[in-house]
Design an enzyme around this catalytic site. Structure first.
Site, mmCIF file in Angstrom:
data_model
loop_
_atom_site.group_PDB
_atom_site.id
_atom_site.type_symbol
_atom_site.label_atom_id
_atom_site.label_comp_id
_atom_site.label_asym_id
_atom_site.label_seq_id
_atom_site.Cartn_x
_atom_site.Cartn_y
_atom_site.Cartn_z
ATOM 1 N N GLU A 263 39.703 44.724 47.943
ATOM 2 C CA GLU A 263 40.520 45.112 49.099
ATOM 3 C C GLU A 263 41.955 44.814 48.712
ATOM 4 O O GLU A 263 42.341 43.650 48.604
ATOM 5 C CB GLU A 263 40.134 44.280 50.338
ATOM 6 C CG GLU A 263 38.692 44.447 50.778
ATOM 7 C CD GLU A 263 38.411 45.803 51.395
ATOM 8 O OE1 GLU A 263 39.363 46.517 51.740
ATOM 9 O OE2 GLU A 263 37.226 46.155 51.504
ATOM 10 N N CYS B 206 47.129 43.568 56.074
ATOM 11 C CA CYS B 206 46.885 44.653 55.122
ATOM 12 C C CYS B 206 46.757 45.986 55.839
ATOM 13 O O CYS B 206 46.987 47.031 55.260
ATOM 14 C CB CYS B 206 45.623 44.358 54.334
ATOM 15 S SG CYS B 206 44.234 43.960 55.393
HETATM 16 P P1 NAP Z 1 47.338 37.723 45.415
HETATM 17 O O1 NAP Z 1 48.542 37.046 44.928
HETATM 18 O O2 NAP Z 1 46.763 38.815 44.621
HETATM 19 O O3 NAP Z 1 46.265 36.570 45.637
HETATM 20 C C1 NAP Z 1 44.989 36.840 46.171
HETATM 21 C C2 NAP Z 1 44.019 35.783 45.696
HETATM 22 O O4 NAP Z 1 43.794 35.913 44.285
HETATM 23 C C3 NAP Z 1 44.487 34.355 45.910
HETATM 24 O O5 NAP Z 1 43.393 33.575 46.311
HETATM 25 C C4 NAP Z 1 44.982 33.967 44.547
HETATM 26 O O6 NAP Z 1 44.998 32.573 44.332
HETATM 27 C C5 NAP Z 1 43.948 34.635 43.677
HETATM 28 N N1 NAP Z 1 44.351 34.829 42.285
HETATM 29 C C6 NAP Z 1 45.597 34.817 41.758
HETATM 30 N N2 NAP Z 1 45.535 35.037 40.424
HETATM 31 C C7 NAP Z 1 44.232 35.197 40.119
HETATM 32 C C8 NAP Z 1 43.530 35.454 38.904
HETATM 33 N N3 NAP Z 1 44.162 35.599 37.744
HETATM 34 N N4 NAP Z 1 42.197 35.533 38.952
HETATM 35 C C9 NAP Z 1 41.541 35.392 40.111
HETATM 36 N N5 NAP Z 1 42.149 35.154 41.284
HETATM 37 C C10 NAP Z 1 43.478 35.062 41.292
HETATM 38 O O7 NAP Z 1 47.553 38.328 46.880
HETATM 39 P P2 NAP Z 1 48.242 37.618 48.141
HETATM 40 O O8 NAP Z 1 49.693 37.582 47.879
HETATM 41 O O9 NAP Z 1 47.529 36.367 48.520
HETATM 42 O O10 NAP Z 1 47.895 38.653 49.303
HETATM 43 C C11 NAP Z 1 48.770 39.650 49.725
HETATM 44 C C12 NAP Z 1 48.220 41.017 49.382
HETATM 45 O O11 NAP Z 1 46.872 41.132 49.801
HETATM 46 C C13 NAP Z 1 48.955 42.132 50.088
HETATM 47 O O12 NAP Z 1 49.294 43.114 49.163
HETATM 48 C C14 NAP Z 1 47.946 42.680 51.094
HETATM 49 O O13 NAP Z 1 48.075 44.046 51.355
HETATM 50 C C15 NAP Z 1 46.655 42.384 50.444
HETATM 51 N N6 NAP Z 1 45.631 42.233 51.467
HETATM 52 C C16 NAP Z 1 44.640 43.180 51.539
HETATM 53 C C17 NAP Z 1 43.644 43.060 52.506
HETATM 54 C C18 NAP Z 1 42.551 44.068 52.598
HETATM 55 O O14 NAP Z 1 41.558 43.788 53.269
HETATM 56 N N7 NAP Z 1 42.636 45.210 51.976
HETATM 57 C C19 NAP Z 1 43.656 41.982 53.393
HETATM 58 C C20 NAP Z 1 44.674 41.050 53.286
HETATM 59 C C21 NAP Z 1 45.649 41.191 52.308
HETATM 60 P P3 NAP Z 1 46.372 31.726 44.468
HETATM 61 O O15 NAP Z 1 46.803 31.865 45.877
HETATM 62 O O16 NAP Z 1 45.948 30.355 44.126
HETATM 63 O O17 NAP Z 1 47.334 32.338 43.501
#
Ligand code: NAP
Length: 514
Positions: free
Chosen positions: A257, A296
């Protein structure tokens, strides 16, 4: 030194051995708690969940697992006040926005408890009817769905520490699959606290629910062929997960997602000030400001007929002007903070990027912060941009600014509107506004191929509809293309991801025993 939150893995609480990352209050700037996963024996923890948790869950019927979800609902409801306090402190959200996350999560769990109860005393599911394989009807094929014999690793985004956990954990646990959740670091506290309350209450078998807070380092390396990973977050992190050996070599099933440039569309033929027009203006302003636009599913592009561009700008702008921004603890405040200074910087940068191709119709900078210091608080007023040249403004169709920002886009005619919406390259949701049922239905089907959900608002459902951005467990959540290509929820459809489908070919007397 702030408290270091423990991880629950391998059936016991374990502290990381590093200094940890500090979580902070995005309004006051105070340090709150720390999280750390350094030095955990991940291999042993995953094996414990897979073997102990998985076996215990698979031994239960759907009805028993559903009762377990209902028990979780009760525990979370008992501790609700503490969750609201954590959300205020760590996410900087006003009460109504915390509710979207906290009560949204509890509601989703409750829905799966009811759906699961209806599945009764079975331990696996029958998929469709048996089919004859030859002339003689004695030998047939029957598909079954059985719980996958692995763990579900849930990697979540920062904006929904509660709902993000439960919308995934509910179908996983109901399917009989143990869960290991890795919340986003910035807001991991609420997830950790909820897991702690559920573990302490002893309503789940050992190994059924684990939480690892802190860095994701090494988690994907643990995944084995029958495990699944369900990820919510940015497209960049999603690409890393997709290219990991667990997925490319061990066929670990993955659900993504990711971000999405969602649309709201006022259909042609509606006058300024009509009911449909007002419904669009109201929903656009609401979507921009709920959770400070950190959803999102939030509306990022608002499409109106060319002739209504000015009227729509005025109507949405007037609603935004009334939004008070600042400290969520202050009773006059309607919109709280972004989650961190990093997100504030990212929203400001994104705004600048869009402004190169768009004009400012309502400026968030005109909102003085209430009871918050602009040098510390991660608060920003809502900004409505406008892209008069809809086709040239490619950034508007490509860029998700994860904050209270949306762009008004004029279109020429119906075909132009649909083509512009599709420039989002696949979104979680589009909402349509109009009063002509036939035109609405046609547009909904037209956009269904590029959207996980099409939310149609006509005046007759003005008081009934569930909201453009609200994800209801009964409906699909996820979207094709840049939205990640995932599918979640959608009632019992959600169980598919956590089950394996197999065709049993046998004599009808054997199949009758299934
Ligand atoms: P993110 O930076 O991609 O982080 C998401 C998750 O991935 C966090 O738990 C993060 O941990 C983890 N992560 C980071 N690096 C990783 C790696 N190399 N391997 C595995 N996991 C890793 O995203 P975010 O900034 O938290 O979220 C914002 C984005 O999410 C927005 O673009 C939004 O649109 C999207 N979103 C989508 C939905 C949907 O249902 N489609 C819902 C909500 C949000 P850390 O925090 O410890 O880095």
């Amino acid at each position: 030194m702030t408290e270091l939150l423990s991880n629950y893995l391998g059936g016991r609480w374990q502290a990381g051995s590093g200094a940890g990352a500090t979580l902070s209050d995005p309004v006051l700037g105070d340090a709150l708690v720390r999280v750390d996963a350094t030095g955990l024996d991940l291999a042993a923890g995953f094996a414990f969940a897979r073997e102990q948790g998985g076996a215990a869950l698979r031994a239960m019927t759907y009805r028993e697992r559903a009762a377990m979800l209902a028990a979780i609902v009760k525990i979370l409801q008992t501790n609700r006040d503490a969750y609201y306090e954590i959300a205020t402190a760590n996410s900087g959200t006003v009460h109504n926005d915390s509710a979207v996350d906290i009560d949204g999560g509890i509601f989703t769990l409750g829905t799966y408890a009811k759906l699961g109860d209806a599945l009764g005393e079975r331990r696996y599911l029958i998929d469709g009817d048996a089919a004859r394989l030859g002339k003689d009807p004695l030998f047939q094929s029957q598909h079954v769905l059985v719980p996958t014999r692995g763990v579900a690793l849930l990697i979540n985004a920062f904006n929904f520490p509660s709902w993000g956990l439960w919308e995934k954990a509910a179908p996983a646990l109901l399917a009989g699959v143990p869960v290991i959740v890795k919340p986003a670091t910035a807001t991991a506290w609420l997830t950790q606290r909820m897991v702690r309350d559920v573990v302490d209450a002893g309503v789940l078998p050992p190994g059924a629910l684990s939480v690892v807070c802190g860095s994701a380092a090494g988690l994907l390396d643990q995944l084995q062929p029958f495990d699944v990973v369900s990820f919510t977050g940015s497209a960049q992190t999603a690409a890393l997960i997709r290219s990991h050996a667990a997925v490319t070599q061990r066929s670990v099933r993955v659900n993504i997602e990711a971000d999405s440039v969602n649309s709201a569309l006022l259909l042609p033929g509606e006058a300024a000030g009509s009911e449909a027009f007002d419904l669009l203006a109201k929903e656009a302003a609401r979507e921009m400001t709920v959770k400070s636009g950190q959803k999102c599913t939030a509306i990022r592009r608002i499409f109106v007929p060319e002739a209504l561009y000015g009227a729509a700008a005025d109507a949405i702008g007037a609603r935004l002007a009334r939004v008070t921004v600042g400290n969520p603890r202050h009773e006059a405040v309607r919109m709280g903070a972004l989650v961190s200074r990093a997100q504030l910087a990212s929203v400001r940068e994104g705004l600048g990027y869009l402004q190169a191709q768009a004009e400012v119709l309502h400026d968030g900078a005109t909102h003085a912060l209430v009871d918050a210091d602009p040098a510390v608080a991660c608060c920003v007023g809502p900004t409505l941009l406008g892209a008069r040249d809809a086709h040239a403004a490619d950034r508007v169709h490509d860029t998700e600014v994860f904050g209270p920002v949306a762009t008004l886009v004029p279109y020429r005619d119906n075909a132009d509107a649909l083509a512009l919406v599709r420039r989002g390259q696949g979104s979680l949701v589009a909402s349509l506004y109009g009063s002509d049922a036939d035109a609405l239905a046609k547009a909904a089907v037209e956009l269904a191929d590029s959207h996980g959900r099409v939310h149609v608002i006509s005046p007759d459902v003005a008081q009934l509809h569930t909201g453009h951005g609200n994800v209801m467990p009964q409906s699909l959540h996820g979207g094709p293309g840049r939205a990640g290509g995932g599918e979640e929820l959608g009632g019992l459809r959600a169980l598919n991801f956590y089950h394996r489908r197999s065709a049993v070919q046998a004599s009808t007397s054997v199949l009758a025993q299934l």
